[in-house]
Design a protein around this motif. Sequence first.
Motif, PDB file in Angstrom:
ATOM      1  N   MET A   1     -71.634  48.090  -1.048  1.00 51.87           N
ATOM      2  CA  MET A   1     -71.639  49.432  -1.643  1.00 51.87           C
ATOM      3  C   MET A   1     -70.747  50.385  -0.862  1.00 51.87           C
ATOM      4  O   MET A   1     -69.889  51.061  -1.425  1.00 51.87           O
ATOM      5  CB  MET A   1     -73.066  50.005  -1.633  1.00 51.87           C
ATOM      6  CG  MET A   1     -73.967  49.455  -2.703  1.00 51.87           C
ATOM      7  SD  MET A   1     -75.654  50.103  -2.539  1.00 51.87           S
ATOM      8  CE  MET A   1     -75.373  51.862  -2.475  1.00 51.87           C
ATOM      9  N   ALA A   2     -70.959  50.421   0.442  1.00 53.44           N
ATOM     10  CA  ALA A   2     -70.284  51.419   1.273  1.00 53.44           C
ATOM     11  C   ALA A   2     -68.768  51.228   1.263  1.00 53.44           C
ATOM     12  O   ALA A   2     -68.008  52.198   1.287  1.00 53.44           O
ATOM     13  CB  ALA A   2     -70.804  51.352   2.699  1.00 53.44           C
TER      14      ALA A   2
ATOM     15  N   THR B   1     -60.602  43.500  -6.371  1.00 56.39           N
ATOM     16  CA  THR B   1     -60.521  44.098  -5.030  1.00 56.39           C
ATOM     17  C   THR B   1     -59.352  43.632  -4.188  1.00 56.39           C
ATOM     18  O   THR B   1     -59.006  44.290  -3.218  1.00 56.39           O
ATOM     19  CB  THR B   1     -61.775  43.756  -4.209  1.00 56.39           C
ATOM     20  OG1 THR B   1     -61.826  42.320  -4.076  1.00 56.39           O
ATOM     21  CG2 THR B   1     -63.040  44.256  -4.881  1.00 56.39           C
ATOM     22  N   GLY B   2     -58.787  42.455  -4.502  1.00 54.97           N
ATOM     23  CA  GLY B   2     -57.829  41.898  -3.550  1.00 54.97           C
ATOM     24  C   GLY B   2     -58.522  41.321  -2.328  1.00 54.97           C
ATOM     25  O   GLY B   2     -57.883  41.004  -1.333  1.00 54.97           O
ATOM     26  N   TYR B   3     -59.841  41.224  -2.383  1.00 52.57           N
ATOM     27  CA  TYR B   3     -60.695  40.570  -1.375  1.00 52.57           C
ATOM     28  C   TYR B   3     -60.843  41.331  -0.055  1.00 52.57           C
ATOM     29  O   TYR B   3     -61.760  41.067   0.720  1.00 52.57           O
ATOM     30  CB  TYR B   3     -60.222  39.136  -1.061  1.00 52.57           C
ATOM     31  CG  TYR B   3     -60.171  38.240  -2.268  1.00 52.57           C
ATOM     32  CD1 TYR B   3     -61.332  37.685  -2.796  1.00 52.57           C
ATOM     33  CD2 TYR B   3     -58.971  37.968  -2.902  1.00 52.57           C
ATOM     34  CE1 TYR B   3     -61.297  36.874  -3.917  1.00 52.57           C
ATOM     35  CE2 TYR B   3     -58.921  37.152  -4.033  1.00 52.57           C
ATOM     36  CZ  TYR B   3     -60.085  36.601  -4.528  1.00 52.57           C
ATOM     37  OH  TYR B   3     -60.042  35.807  -5.639  1.00 52.57           O
ATOM     38  N   ALA B   4     -59.932  42.272   0.235  1.00 49.60           N
ATOM     39  CA  ALA B   4     -59.947  42.888   1.570  1.00 49.60           C
ATOM     40  C   ALA B   4     -61.281  43.599   1.834  1.00 49.60           C
ATOM     41  O   ALA B   4     -61.894  43.411   2.884  1.00 49.60           O
ATOM     42  CB  ALA B   4     -58.793  43.880   1.686  1.00 49.60           C
ATOM     43  N   SER B   5     -61.726  44.398   0.861  1.00 50.85           N
ATOM     44  CA  SER B   5     -62.964  45.141   1.082  1.00 50.85           C
ATOM     45  C   SER B   5     -64.167  44.199   1.123  1.00 50.85           C
ATOM     46  O   SER B   5     -65.166  44.489   1.786  1.00 50.85           O
ATOM     47  CB  SER B   5     -63.145  46.196  -0.007  1.00 50.85           C
ATOM     48  OG  SER B   5     -63.063  45.601  -1.288  1.00 50.85           O
TER      49      SER B   5
ATOM     50  N   ASP C   1     -64.176  42.705   4.622  1.00 55.62           N
ATOM     51  CA  ASP C   1     -64.644  43.767   5.523  1.00 55.62           C
ATOM     52  C   ASP C   1     -66.162  43.959   5.415  1.00 55.62           C
ATOM     53  O   ASP C   1     -66.853  44.150   6.419  1.00 55.62           O
ATOM     54  CB  ASP C   1     -63.969  45.107   5.181  1.00 55.62           C
ATOM     55  CG  ASP C   1     -62.505  45.128   5.578  1.00 55.62           C
ATOM     56  OD1 ASP C   1     -62.067  44.211   6.302  1.00 55.62           O
ATOM     57  OD2 ASP C   1     -61.796  46.053   5.146  1.00 55.62           O
TER      58      ASP C   1
ATOM     59  N   GLU D   1     -55.529  48.205  -3.186  1.00 58.28           N
ATOM     60  CA  GLU D   1     -55.559  46.804  -2.739  1.00 58.28           C
ATOM     61  C   GLU D   1     -55.602  45.849  -3.929  1.00 58.28           C
ATOM     62  O   GLU D   1     -54.982  44.790  -3.906  1.00 58.28           O
ATOM     63  CB  GLU D   1     -56.757  46.575  -1.810  1.00 58.28           C
ATOM     64  CG  GLU D   1     -56.535  47.244  -0.464  1.00 58.28           C
ATOM     65  CD  GLU D   1     -57.753  47.193   0.461  1.00 58.28           C
ATOM     66  OE1 GLU D   1     -57.597  47.543   1.632  1.00 58.28           O
ATOM     67  OE2 GLU D   1     -58.848  46.820   0.002  1.00 58.28           O
TER      68      GLU D   1
ATOM     69  N   TYR E   1     -52.816  43.044  -4.711  1.00 59.99           N
ATOM     70  CA  TYR E   1     -53.269  41.662  -4.930  1.00 59.99           C
ATOM     71  C   TYR E   1     -52.701  41.098  -6.234  1.00 59.99           C
ATOM     72  O   TYR E   1     -52.155  39.998  -6.275  1.00 59.99           O
ATOM     73  CB  TYR E   1     -54.806  41.644  -4.952  1.00 59.99           C
ATOM     74  CG  TYR E   1     -55.416  40.542  -5.786  1.00 59.99           C
ATOM     75  CD1 TYR E   1     -55.557  39.256  -5.268  1.00 59.99           C
ATOM     76  CD2 TYR E   1     -55.820  40.785  -7.100  1.00 59.99           C
ATOM     77  CE1 TYR E   1     -56.100  38.251  -6.053  1.00 59.99           C
ATOM     78  CE2 TYR E   1     -56.358  39.790  -7.879  1.00 59.99           C
ATOM     79  CZ  TYR E   1     -56.495  38.517  -7.362  1.00 59.99           C
ATOM     80  OH  TYR E   1     -57.009  37.515  -8.137  1.00 59.99           O
TER      81      TYR E   1
ATOM     82  N   GLY F   1     -64.726  49.368 -14.207  1.00 57.41           N
ATOM     83  CA  GLY F   1     -64.780  48.889 -12.827  1.00 57.41           C
ATOM     84  C   GLY F   1     -63.935  49.753 -11.914  1.00 57.41           C
ATOM     85  O   GLY F   1     -64.097  49.744 -10.701  1.00 57.41           O
TER      86      GLY F   1
ATOM     87  N   ARG G   1     -58.848  53.192  -2.395  1.00 56.63           N
ATOM     88  CA  ARG G   1     -58.509  51.998  -1.621  1.00 56.63           C
ATOM     89  C   ARG G   1     -58.648  50.749  -2.484  1.00 56.63           C
ATOM     90  O   ARG G   1     -57.799  49.854  -2.471  1.00 56.63           O
ATOM     91  CB  ARG G   1     -59.443  51.885  -0.405  1.00 56.63           C
ATOM     92  CG  ARG G   1     -59.214  50.600   0.364  1.00 56.63           C
ATOM     93  CD  ARG G   1     -60.336  50.210   1.328  1.00 56.63           C
ATOM     94  NE  ARG G   1     -60.040  48.873   1.867  1.00 56.63           N
ATOM     95  CZ  ARG G   1     -60.838  48.190   2.671  1.00 56.63           C
ATOM     96  NH1 ARG G   1     -61.980  48.718   3.067  1.00 56.63           N
ATOM     97  NH2 ARG G   1     -60.490  46.991   3.083  1.00 56.63           N
TER      98      ARG G   1
ATOM     99  N   ARG H   1     -69.467  53.988  -5.240  1.00 56.50           N
ATOM    100  CA  ARG H   1     -69.449  54.339  -6.652  1.00 56.50           C
ATOM    101  C   ARG H   1     -70.868  54.727  -7.084  1.00 56.50           C
ATOM    102  O   ARG H   1     -71.841  54.280  -6.486  1.00 56.50           O
ATOM    103  CB  ARG H   1     -68.894  53.197  -7.499  1.00 56.50           C
ATOM    104  CG  ARG H   1     -69.362  51.813  -7.076  1.00 56.50           C
ATOM    105  CD  ARG H   1     -68.650  50.697  -7.815  1.00 56.50           C
ATOM    106  NE  ARG H   1     -68.678  50.953  -9.239  1.00 56.50           N
ATOM    107  CZ  ARG H   1     -67.577  50.991  -9.987  1.00 56.50           C
ATOM    108  NH1 ARG H   1     -66.409  50.768  -9.457  1.00 56.50           N
ATOM    109  NH2 ARG H   1     -67.675  51.226 -11.265  1.00 56.50           N
TER     110      ARG H   1
ATOM    111  N   SER I   1     -67.511  46.026  -4.454  1.00 55.36           N
ATOM    112  CA  SER I   1     -67.876  45.709  -5.826  1.00 55.36           C
ATOM    113  C   SER I   1     -67.218  46.750  -6.724  1.00 55.36           C
ATOM    114  O   SER I   1     -67.537  47.929  -6.628  1.00 55.36           O
ATOM    115  CB  SER I   1     -69.405  45.782  -5.966  1.00 55.36           C
ATOM    116  OG  SER I   1     -69.787  45.475  -7.282  1.00 55.36           O
ATOM    117  N   GLN I   2     -66.285  46.311  -7.550  1.00 54.45           N
ATOM    118  CA  GLN I   2     -65.668  47.259  -8.496  1.00 54.45           C
ATOM    119  C   GLN I   2     -66.260  47.032  -9.884  1.00 54.45           C
ATOM    120  O   GLN I   2     -67.217  47.692 -10.267  1.00 54.45           O
ATOM    121  CB  GLN I   2     -64.149  47.125  -8.484  1.00 54.45           C
ATOM    122  CG  GLN I   2     -63.512  47.724  -7.236  1.00 54.45           C
ATOM    123  CD  GLN I   2     -61.994  47.701  -7.285  1.00 54.45           C
ATOM    124  OE1 GLN I   2     -61.380  47.712  -8.337  1.00 54.45           O
ATOM    125  NE2 GLN I   2     -61.371  47.639  -6.121  1.00 54.45           N
TER     126      GLN I   2
END
Lengths: 155, 804
Positions: free
Chosen positions: A90-91, A135-139, A142, B669, B673, B495, B665, B34, A95-96
Amino acid sequence: MLRLRVNGETYETLTESNETLLEILRERLGLTGTKHGCELGECGACTVLLDGKPVLACLVLPDQIEDAEVTTVEGLADGSALHPLQEAFMALGASQCGYCTAGMLLSAKALLDEQPDPTREEIRAALAGNVCRCTGYASIVDAVAQAAQALQGAR
Amino acid sequence: MSTPRDWVGRRLGTVPGGEDGDGAFQVVGKAMPRVDAVSKVTGATVYADDLSFPGTLHCVLLRSPLPHARIRRIDVQEAAGLSGVVAVLTGAAMPTRFGVSPSSEEEQALAADKVRYVGEPVAAVAARDEATAREACKLIHVDYELLEPVTSIDQALEVPMDEPIHAASKDSNVHRLAALEFGDVDEGFAASDHVREDVFFYEGSNHLAMEEHSATAIFSDGQLTVWSSTQSPHSVHRALSSVLGVPMRRVRVVATPHGGGFGGKVDPCSHEIVVAKLAMITGRPVKCTLTREEVFYNHRGRHPVLMWVRTGVTHDGRIRAMHFRTALDGGAHASLGAATTYYTGALQPATYDLPAYRFEGCRVFTNKAPCGPKRGHGTPQPRFALELHLDKLAEDLGMDPVELRRRNYVRPNSRTVNGLRITSCAIDKVTDEVLAASGFSRRERRDGHGQGFAVSAYLCGAGTPMYLNRMPHSEVSLKVDRGGVTVFCGATDIGQGSDSVLATLVAEELGLERGDVRLVTGDTGLTPVDLGSYSSRVTFMAGNAAIEAARKMRATLVAAAAEHSGGRPAEMTVAGGKIGPLSFDQAVAAAEELYGTLGSVGSYAPPPSISASKYRGSAVGPSPAFSYSAAVVDLDADRVSGEVRVNKVWIAHDIGRALNPVLVRGQVEGGVYMGLGEALMEAQAYRNGLLHHPSVLEYKTPLSADMPEIEQLLVEQPDPEGPYGAKEVGQGPLLPVVPAVVSAVHDALGVWVDEVPVTPEKVLRALDARAKGSDPRTGPRSFPKIPYPPCEKVALPDAASATL
């Protein structure tokens, strides 16, 4: 009649022999938190824990789960207290659209149960079977690292 | 009473309450989860396929196994007789054609006369369960008459062997031709010191949203309701009404929480119309969820585009003229392809100041899954070609490629040769940022290691609606009473976090926390119209509409609080859940006492000045603002295996203002990607006319272990018309990544791969060509001869219309 435990609760349900654990969870038990993205074991969205190990629910058949312990995303939080992985997702915005999130969380939980202090490379490897398109996995990586720290701190 | 049309393009200012205030924000700009984050991480979010209603029938579509064939006869008798089957439907029941825009209304929910691609729906079964419906589909007998399939751009440009794919395209498979000239291009070339031509190809790709499309329909008491994972409930609403012959007031479309869109759920789809028709026929709820394979057939993904570009420059690197040609492989249907065609030419002048520009575009029909909009809609392909072409021009001139670009950058507050209004523009700043962070000019020079640089521009929302009208693009209504605050808006959270944006803006205006703001969105029965989540329009357009509605409500509450407390309105500070001396709830009660029922509305449409020229296609390109992105990609490329390993990406993005850095962000990202995926692996590829790999396993995308480090640099220069100055972030950051990868491969190995995705095979072919002393590149050799019409000569915007 199939007997299995899901998130600590015992269920008895009728199934077809070719019905997958994914279908049993979603359609028989009403646990729709587990998602499907391919039904062929390719995307990781339906990842759940079977006796603590991550499996793709779309590839698991009833005779493999008799009396097994299944953990789904609905079983991660303790009541309203979220799991540190959920808090971190969440922080950090891990999760988009949220569709891969259940599978990601369970793959991550399996990793942290096994390896409480993983390197980033280990996290990336543990999640390599879960596809995320947002997300591109980065978050996500992390968030797993942050959750690992939080869990370590709590120990 | 407001005057007619005074709401159009209204500037609202960038601080709460309008032009006053000290600019300190309570909610805007704060990094926060979110608003629906808890539901997302606990599995509580109910997506389209998670919905279930008592007595639901399951629908399965029978799809064509052939790429091109006439349908002689469909026999459904055996299928209809199968136990458990409730209804079988064919195209004859729904003859009205539909499409996402009025210019594309050529699709039928179920093909009736002919099939045009493998996977085109021809019949549908509703049965008590999915297995029965699937079984029944096998019992439907379709008698096809084979036609010669068309599977390439070249073939589509020839005279059709049997018949054209669409009868309307007059003995040809050309869907759309565009030919425009701005300024005197021939004169520009004549005045150039150096002219260069290049040819590029960009492969098509699928969105691969994790959630497969799903829709459920209920028809009861004369009202049709459809729940669907759509990016544009408004478009589905229009299509359902038109095809089913039910007035829009009797149709409600609910966009369910969304498992990813990226453009793949913008078009109204066959299954959405079919479930509605079946619900009307059977009187029962009907659901259809596509399989992953079906999603690949439904497609609407990135167009494969072949491109030719010719540019003339002076010795010192100033562009005098550019001529850009594109040829798009559209697949079997129109989708948004007419707009896509113009998008392949529209934004070149929004990045570089082109004194003369000629654009010729062509989209052809082929017997493949229909292409449509995907993140960046028609602009990643020409961006790829343009940036690499400029690299090559710089090499010709012996000039630094960044310096060549800088000499041609567009300026803030200017007007492009094709009439686009440029306002805020941080193209210089994003360039500075990404160069400084990456050390591009001091990069390590060794064989097999390289860096590439590219810039791009993108819209903050399409300036014209998908169908011609002068109504708002986005509408918001706000209900405030003793029961709380509710925002109603048609915008659809796919999303990207548009619900969070709406909550942030309204909370900021009313001095509340985001959690105090209830949201009802994406429901055509409850919410006022929003055109949909596409073209990076939602933050700018729905955001401005929400601010306008909230600001009116704020004024009402301030007036009531002043009246109640005996103070002056100017003394009523709105912050921290208080309005002046009153709590928010007390102020609401005072306002209800004074004014009765409280409600406010906001509207948004871009100002007419965003476009200064009128020509065929001029609806494509104008936008209330443009975002700018710059990227540097660092990679290693293996001379022996041809493999490319990206080490790091630096991305700078001109966001205007980051309303919530967590969401921003994520978009940056995610865009990087997806750009890396298209640069290196993603391909909706065909072999002998058949889709090569309609599965997640075979359709390669970068996984967690493949992703490099991404360093993002946000440039915050508030846009004068954006909500609190915000601009888009959903699409822009993808764009520079693709050319920067290819440029870095050239930096590493000295060869050009003028065709994405950059596979090891293509790298090795280019190296092989160099070893043999031929042109050290892989890519298309030539551009086909296309029957473009004579160019429409468009007058340059005159001084008066250039006024911003």
